[in-house]
Design an enzyme around this catalytic site. Structure first.
Site, PDB file in Angstrom:
ATOM      1  N   ILE A  18       0.819  -1.217   0.000  1.00 41.99           N
ATOM      2  CA  ILE A  18       0.000   0.000   0.000  1.00 41.99           C
ATOM      3  C   ILE A  18       0.857   1.274   0.000  1.00 41.99           C
ATOM      4  O   ILE A  18       0.445   2.294  -0.551  1.00 41.99           O
ATOM      5  CB  ILE A  18      -1.016  -0.019   1.160  1.00 41.99           C
ATOM      6  CG1 ILE A  18      -2.196   0.879   0.810  1.00 41.99           C
ATOM      7  CG2 ILE A  18      -0.384   0.367   2.486  1.00 41.99           C
ATOM      8  CD1 ILE A  18      -3.462   0.561   1.532  1.00 41.99           C
ATOM      9  N   ASN A  41      -4.605   1.669  15.180  1.00 39.22           N
ATOM     10  CA  ASN A  41      -5.234   1.299  16.462  1.00 39.22           C
ATOM     11  C   ASN A  41      -5.767   2.575  17.116  1.00 39.22           C
ATOM     12  O   ASN A  41      -5.547   3.678  16.608  1.00 39.22           O
ATOM     13  CB  ASN A  41      -4.240   0.550  17.360  1.00 39.22           C
ATOM     14  CG  ASN A  41      -2.994   1.368  17.616  1.00 39.22           C
ATOM     15  OD1 ASN A  41      -3.065   2.503  18.089  1.00 39.22           O
ATOM     16  ND2 ASN A  41      -1.839   0.818  17.268  1.00 39.22           N
ATOM     17  N   GLY A  70       2.473  -4.296  11.381  1.00 42.70           N
ATOM     18  CA  GLY A  70       1.697  -4.530  10.164  1.00 42.70           C
ATOM     19  C   GLY A  70       1.707  -3.353   9.205  1.00 42.70           C
ATOM     20  O   GLY A  70       2.728  -2.671   9.022  1.00 42.70           O
ATOM     21  N   ASP A 102       0.274  -0.527   9.485  1.00 46.66           N
ATOM     22  CA  ASP A 102       0.454   0.731  10.222  1.00 46.66           C
ATOM     23  C   ASP A 102       1.950   1.066  10.332  1.00 46.66           C
ATOM     24  O   ASP A 102       2.388   2.192  10.024  1.00 46.66           O
ATOM     25  CB  ASP A 102      -0.178   0.538  11.615  1.00 46.66           C
ATOM     26  CG  ASP A 102      -0.381   1.814  12.401  1.00 46.66           C
ATOM     27  OD1 ASP A 102      -0.127   2.900  11.853  1.00 46.66           O
ATOM     28  OD2 ASP A 102      -0.810   1.722  13.568  1.00 46.66           O
TER      29      ASP A 102
HETATM   30  N1  AR6 Z   1       0.560  -3.117   2.227  1.00 47.56           N
HETATM   31  C1  AR6 Z   1      -0.649  -3.705   2.172  1.00 47.56           C
HETATM   32  N2  AR6 Z   1      -1.099  -4.556   3.110  1.00 47.56           N
HETATM   33  C2  AR6 Z   1      -0.278  -4.820   4.145  1.00 47.56           C
HETATM   34  C3  AR6 Z   1       1.002  -4.242   4.290  1.00 47.56           C
HETATM   35  C4  AR6 Z   1       1.414  -3.354   3.274  1.00 47.56           C
HETATM   36  N3  AR6 Z   1       2.610  -2.743   3.309  1.00 47.56           N
HETATM   37  N4  AR6 Z   1       1.555  -4.714   5.444  1.00 47.56           N
HETATM   38  C5  AR6 Z   1       0.665  -5.567   5.986  1.00 47.56           C
HETATM   39  N5  AR6 Z   1      -0.431  -5.642   5.204  1.00 47.56           N
HETATM   40  P1  AR6 Z   1      -2.588  -5.520  10.147  1.00 47.56           P
HETATM   41  P2  AR6 Z   1      -5.171  -5.088  11.527  1.00 47.56           P
HETATM   42  C6  AR6 Z   1      -1.651  -6.441   5.392  1.00 47.56           C
HETATM   43  O1  AR6 Z   1      -2.170  -6.458  11.204  1.00 47.56           O
HETATM   44  O2  AR6 Z   1      -5.506  -6.536  11.469  1.00 47.56           O
HETATM   45  C7  AR6 Z   1      -1.173  -2.741  13.854  1.00 47.56           C
HETATM   46  O3  AR6 Z   1      -0.173  -3.006  14.788  1.00 47.56           O
HETATM   47  C8  AR6 Z   1      -1.565  -7.635   6.319  1.00 47.56           C
HETATM   48  O4  AR6 Z   1      -0.963  -8.738   5.658  1.00 47.56           O
HETATM   49  O5  AR6 Z   1      -1.633  -4.507   9.652  1.00 47.56           O
HETATM   50  O6  AR6 Z   1      -6.239  -4.076  11.221  1.00 47.56           O
HETATM   51  C9  AR6 Z   1      -2.043  -1.557  14.265  1.00 47.56           C
HETATM   52  O7  AR6 Z   1      -1.317  -0.570  14.969  1.00 47.56           O
HETATM   53  C10 AR6 Z   1      -3.036  -7.882   6.597  1.00 47.56           C
HETATM   54  O8  AR6 Z   1      -3.614  -8.634   5.527  1.00 47.56           O
HETATM   55  O9  AR6 Z   1      -3.918  -4.670  10.609  1.00 47.56           O
HETATM   56  C11 AR6 Z   1      -3.082  -2.205  15.115  1.00 47.56           C
HETATM   57  O10 AR6 Z   1      -2.636  -2.366  16.460  1.00 47.56           O
HETATM   58  C12 AR6 Z   1      -3.643  -6.469   6.580  1.00 47.56           C
HETATM   59  O11 AR6 Z   1      -2.641  -5.630   5.999  1.00 47.56           O
HETATM   60  C13 AR6 Z   1      -3.282  -3.555  14.483  1.00 47.56           C
HETATM   61  O12 AR6 Z   1      -2.050  -3.856  13.824  1.00 47.56           O
HETATM   62  C14 AR6 Z   1      -4.001  -5.904   7.941  1.00 47.56           C
HETATM   63  O13 AR6 Z   1      -3.103  -6.389   8.908  1.00 47.56           O
HETATM   64  C15 AR6 Z   1      -4.373  -3.540  13.450  1.00 47.56           C
HETATM   65  O14 AR6 Z   1      -4.622  -4.836  13.003  1.00 47.56           O
END
Ligand code: AR6
Length: 176
Positions: A14, A27, A35, A37
């Protein structure tokens, strides 16, 4: 209006999207995390965190906007998806709200192109097949209600997510 000309599902990172706005799956603190974020804060640079500190957090299901700083995207829309707790804690409504409020905020800022990650499907544990149906359904409902958006991308970071979001898009388009 042909929905399939506007809404797409693609594999990618992204932070590399050349769009008006990317959405961050943040969050409640809006002060960064892992992730997507973590990837967005890393790519945008420290000014993003400085601006986020002025926002005072964000309740689950709502959205806030900042500039994109070093990102190709002009804006970052920060939303907070629900943590999956089994399905009886308004998770589906809160995930729908997260997409809907991000889209409203985009329209308010004259944004024409926007990229979403799979909100809540990573650390927050929302089952991917339910999340993908809600994401696609909510975006399509929004596009059909007088939207100015021209390009909405659902960006998937792994093949499992890609398969699920593409299937959801295909199935919903077949039925409208
Ligand atoms: N581009 C696109 N998608 C991505 C990328 C990227 N660079 N990196 C990860 N993903 P998550 P949540 C995908 O855990 O479940 C954070 O610590 C990943 O593979 O990022 O909403 C926040 O601060 C997954 O499919 O978000 C919160 O505490 C998707 O993005 C918590 O995680 C979402 O995974 C939020 O959890």
């Amino acid at each position: 209006m042909d929905i399939s000309d506007i809404l797409s599902v693609t594999m990618g990172d992204i932070v590399e999207q050349e769009v008006d706005a990317i959405v961050n799956a943040a969050n409640n603190s809006l002060l960064g995390g892992g992730g997507v974020d973590g990837a967005i804060h890393y790519a945008a640079g420290p000014q993003l965190l400085e601006e986020c500190r002025t926002l005072g957090g964000c309740p689950t299901g709502e959205a806030r906007i900042t500039k994109g700083y070093l990102l190709p995207a002009t804006w970052v829309i920060h939303t907070v998806g629900p943590i999956w707790k089994g399905g009886n804690f308004m998770e589906e409504k809160l995930l729908t709200d997260a997409y809907r409020n991000s889209l409203y905020l985009a329209e308010e800022h004259g944004i024409r192109s926007i990229a979403f990650p799979g909100i809540s499907i990573g650390a927050y544990g929302f089952p991917v097949d339910r999340a993908s149906g809600l994401a696609v359904g909510t975006v399509i409902e929004h596009l059909r209600s007088g939207s100015e958006l021209e390009d909405v991308r659902l960006i998937c970071f792994n093949e499992n997510a890609y398969d699920s979001y593409s299937k959801a898009l295909y199935e919903i388009l077949e039925h409208i």
